[in-house]
Design a protein around this motif. Sequence first.
Motif, PDB file in Angstrom:
ATOM      1  N   CYS A  36       0.218  -1.396  -0.484  1.00  0.00           N
ATOM      2  CA  CYS A  36      -0.335  -0.054  -0.190  1.00  0.00           C
ATOM      3  C   CYS A  36       0.758   0.663   0.245  1.00  0.00           C
ATOM      4  N   ILE A  37       0.161   2.533  -0.100  1.00  0.00           N
ATOM      5  CA  ILE A  37       0.885   3.577  -0.278  1.00  0.00           C
ATOM      6  C   ILE A  37       1.800   3.606   1.395  1.00  0.00           C
ATOM      7  N   PRO A  38       2.710   4.374   1.651  1.00  0.00           N
ATOM      8  CA  PRO A  38       3.064   4.686   2.702  1.00  0.00           C
ATOM      9  C   PRO A  38       2.475   5.503   3.464  1.00  0.00           C
ATOM     10  N   LEU A  39       2.999   5.607   5.041  1.00  0.00           N
ATOM     11  CA  LEU A  39       1.682   6.402   5.894  1.00  0.00           C
ATOM     12  C   LEU A  39       1.297   7.937   5.361  1.00  0.00           C
ATOM     13  N   HIS A  40       2.669   8.331   5.259  1.00  0.00           N
ATOM     14  CA  HIS A  40       2.631  10.124   4.756  1.00  0.00           C
ATOM     15  C   HIS A  40       2.065  10.072   3.838  1.00  0.00           C
ATOM     16  N   TYR A  42      -0.662   8.846   2.530  1.00  0.00           N
ATOM     17  CA  TYR A  42      -2.197   8.215   3.147  1.00  0.00           C
ATOM     18  C   TYR A  42      -2.497   9.287   3.945  1.00  0.00           C
ATOM     19  N   ASP A  43      -1.945  10.259   4.803  1.00  0.00           N
ATOM     20  CA  ASP A  43      -2.436  11.795   5.164  1.00  0.00           C
ATOM     21  C   ASP A  43      -2.851  12.260   4.626  1.00  0.00           C
ATOM     22  N   VAL A  44      -1.938  12.227   3.133  1.00  0.00           N
ATOM     23  CA  VAL A  44      -2.324  14.150   2.259  1.00  0.00           C
ATOM     24  C   VAL A  44      -3.284  13.362   1.642  1.00  0.00           C
ATOM     25  N   LEU A  45      -3.636  12.110   1.421  1.00  0.00           N
ATOM     26  CA  LEU A  45      -5.069  11.919   0.338  1.00  0.00           C
ATOM     27  C   LEU A  45      -5.816  12.364   1.257  1.00  0.00           C
ATOM     28  N   VAL A  46      -6.506  11.497   2.636  1.00  0.00           N
ATOM     29  CA  VAL A  46      -7.735  11.582   3.296  1.00  0.00           C
ATOM     30  C   VAL A  46      -7.818  13.130   3.940  1.00  0.00           C
ATOM     31  N   GLU A  47      -6.673  14.412   4.035  1.00  0.00           N
ATOM     32  CA  GLU A  47      -6.886  15.638   4.392  1.00  0.00           C
ATOM     33  C   GLU A  47      -7.910  15.765   2.748  1.00  0.00           C
ATOM     34  N   LEU A  48      -7.092  15.615   1.526  1.00  0.00           N
ATOM     35  CA  LEU A  48      -8.117  15.912   0.188  1.00  0.00           C
ATOM     36  C   LEU A  48      -9.277  15.558   0.389  1.00  0.00           C
ATOM     37  N   VAL A  49      -9.863  13.920   0.630  1.00  0.00           N
ATOM     38  CA  VAL A  49     -10.550  13.544  -0.121  1.00  0.00           C
ATOM     39  C   VAL A  49     -11.913  13.714   1.082  1.00  0.00           C
ATOM     40  N   GLU A  50     -11.056  14.724   2.495  1.00  0.00           N
ATOM     41  CA  GLU A  50     -12.155  15.110   3.496  1.00  0.00           C
ATOM     42  C   GLU A  50     -12.294  17.046   3.170  1.00  0.00           C
ATOM     43  N   ALA A  51     -11.424  17.311   2.295  1.00  0.00           N
ATOM     44  CA  ALA A  51     -12.085  18.713   1.728  1.00  0.00           C
ATOM     45  C   ALA A  51     -13.538  18.993   1.136  1.00  0.00           C
ATOM     46  N   TYR A  59      -0.330  25.284   0.330  1.00  0.00           N
ATOM     47  CA  TYR A  59      -0.390  25.601   1.461  1.00  0.00           C
ATOM     48  C   TYR A  59      -1.575  24.603   3.123  1.00  0.00           C
ATOM     49  N   GLU A  60      -2.023  25.019   1.867  1.00  0.00           N
ATOM     50  CA  GLU A  60      -3.462  24.091   3.190  1.00  0.00           C
ATOM     51  C   GLU A  60      -2.722  23.062   3.535  1.00  0.00           C
ATOM     52  N   LEU A  61      -2.562  22.345   2.607  1.00  0.00           N
ATOM     53  CA  LEU A  61      -2.411  21.147   2.862  1.00  0.00           C
ATOM     54  C   LEU A  61      -0.609  20.811   3.880  1.00  0.00           C
ATOM     55  N   ALA A  62       0.446  21.680   3.373  1.00  0.00           N
ATOM     56  CA  ALA A  62       1.221  21.850   3.781  1.00  0.00           C
ATOM     57  C   ALA A  62       1.087  21.713   5.521  1.00  0.00           C
ATOM     58  N   ASP A  63       0.210  22.558   5.844  1.00  0.00           N
ATOM     59  CA  ASP A  63       0.129  23.044   7.102  1.00  0.00           C
ATOM     60  C   ASP A  63      -0.368  21.567   7.925  1.00  0.00           C
ATOM     61  N   LYS A  64      -1.751  21.193   7.075  1.00  0.00           N
ATOM     62  CA  LYS A  64      -2.228  19.930   7.654  1.00  0.00           C
ATOM     63  C   LYS A  64      -0.920  19.019   7.807  1.00  0.00           C
ATOM     64  N   VAL A  65       0.073  18.780   6.769  1.00  0.00           N
ATOM     65  CA  VAL A  65       0.597  17.507   7.021  1.00  0.00           C
ATOM     66  C   VAL A  65       1.591  17.807   8.339  1.00  0.00           C
ATOM     67  N   ILE A  66       1.647  19.540   8.261  1.00  0.00           N
ATOM     68  CA  ILE A  66       2.666  19.449   9.206  1.00  0.00           C
ATOM     69  C   ILE A  66       4.308  19.163   8.129  1.00  0.00           C
ATOM     70  N   THR A  73       6.427  20.715  -2.315  1.00  0.00           N
ATOM     71  CA  THR A  73       5.616  20.461  -3.659  1.00  0.00           C
ATOM     72  C   THR A  73       6.403  19.105  -3.981  1.00  0.00           C
ATOM     73  N   ARG A  74       7.448  18.217  -3.359  1.00  0.00           N
ATOM     74  CA  ARG A  74       8.309  17.484  -3.786  1.00  0.00           C
ATOM     75  C   ARG A  74       7.057  16.088  -3.058  1.00  0.00           C
ATOM     76  N   LEU A  75       6.750  15.960  -1.929  1.00  0.00           N
ATOM     77  CA  LEU A  75       5.496  14.921  -2.108  1.00  0.00           C
ATOM     78  C   LEU A  75       4.221  15.480  -3.522  1.00  0.00           C
ATOM     79  N   VAL A  76       3.327  16.344  -3.110  1.00  0.00           N
ATOM     80  CA  VAL A  76       2.793  16.545  -4.412  1.00  0.00           C
ATOM     81  C   VAL A  76       3.148  16.109  -6.148  1.00  0.00           C
ATOM     82  N   ASP A  77       4.585  16.490  -6.006  1.00  0.00           N
ATOM     83  CA  ASP A  77       5.379  15.900  -7.369  1.00  0.00           C
ATOM     84  C   ASP A  77       5.223  14.841  -7.549  1.00  0.00           C
TER      85      ASP A  77
END
Lengths: 151, 151
Positions: A36-40, A42-51, A59-66, A73-77
Motif C-alpha cells: 500500500c501507499i506509505p503513511l505520509h 495516506y495523510d495527504v490523500l485523506v486530507e483531500l478526501v475530507e476537503a 499551502y493548506e495541505l502543507a499546514d495540515k500535514v505539517i 512541493t516534492r511530495l505532491v510531485d
Amino acid sequence: MNPKPDELHLNAWRLFITAHATLIDTIDRELTTADCIPLHWYDVLVELVEAPDHRLRLYELADKVILSRSGLTRLVDKLENAGLLKREPNPEDRRGYYAVLTEAGYAALRKAWPIYAAGIQSHFAVHLSDDEAAIFSRVLRQILKSRQAAE
Amino acid sequence: MNPKPDELHLNAWRLFITAHATLIDTIDRELTTADCIPLHWYDVLVELVEAPDHRLRLYELADKVILSRSGLTRLVDKLENAGLLKREPNPEDRRGYYAVLTEAGYAALRKAWPIYAAGIQSHFAVHLSDDEAAIFSRVLRQILKSRQAAE
DNA sequence: AGTCAATAGTTGCATATACAACTATATCTG
DNA sequence: CAGATATAGTTGTATATGCAACTATTGACT
C-alpha cells in the motif's frame, strides 16, 4: 511560569516520543508490506478526501500535514506522478494551485484503509478505553490549539 | 480481532500524530534558537547519562532512540566529532564498541536541559493534570510493551 | 497608477536516515 | 574443532526533508 516538568510529566513526555516512533515505524512497515501507499501519502490523500470538492490549496495541505512548503512541493510531485492527485491552477489566484484527489488516489486510500485501520486498532486503540481515548483527544487537541494560537 | 477503530479512537490517533509533529518541531526550534544541541542529540546523550558508567553498546543505543544501525553509526560519528561522546572498544567482544559520554557531552546536556524542560513544560505538561499524566504514561507504556513483546 | 511588501510555489543545496551489502568477530552444532 | 550461522558495526546508495534564494503574482499605501 512553571519552569520544569515534574517526574510524572517528564515520564509521560518521554513515553510519548518513544511510543510515537515505534507506532509509526510499525504501521508504516505494515502498509508497505501489504503493498500500500506509505503513511505520509495516506495523510495527504485523506486530507483531500475530507476537503470540500476533494481539493485543497498546496499551502493548506502543507499546514495540515505539517510539512515545509518545499517538502510539500516534492511530495505532491511524487503523488502527481503516481497519478493519485493532480494540480489544478486556481483561476482566482494565479500564483497558486489546488491539489485535487483523483479516482486512483481515492482507490489507493480505499486499498490502504483496512491495513491502516487494523494497525491503529491493534497497536494503539486496543490499549485505550473509551474514557482514556476521550482524555487523549481532549489533551492533545488543547496542546495543538495552544501551538496554533502561538503563531 | 477488532478490525476497525471507532471514531473516538481514530480521532485520538490523528491528534496523536499531529500533536507530536508540532511539538517536536516547536521544541527543536527552541533548542537550536538557544544555540543548544538538537533534540535527537539530546535523546542520545541522555540515554548515556542514565546508563551505568555513562556508557552503552551502540546497538543498545540504537534500540533506545529507535534508529537503524546505520543511522546510529552516522549520528555517533557526528557526536564523536563534536566531542560529546567517544567510542571505546569492548575488550569482551571485539566486534563492538561502547559509546561513552564525555565531559563536554555532559556539559551540552546541562546547557540544553533548561530550554528543553521549559519547552516540555509550557507546550506539553501544562495541558495535563497529574491524573492525566498518569493515564498517558500507563497507556503509552502498555503500547510500547506490546510492541516490544511482538519482536 | 506606482511602488513596496507579502504570499504561493519551486529549486539548489545540505543534512538525515533507511536498506542492503560488506567485514570482522562470536557462537552454535555436529 | 570445522563449518555454518548469527551478530556488531560500517559504508554505498537512494530517498526525504528543511532552509534560503528565486520567480510570479497579489495586495496595500500613497
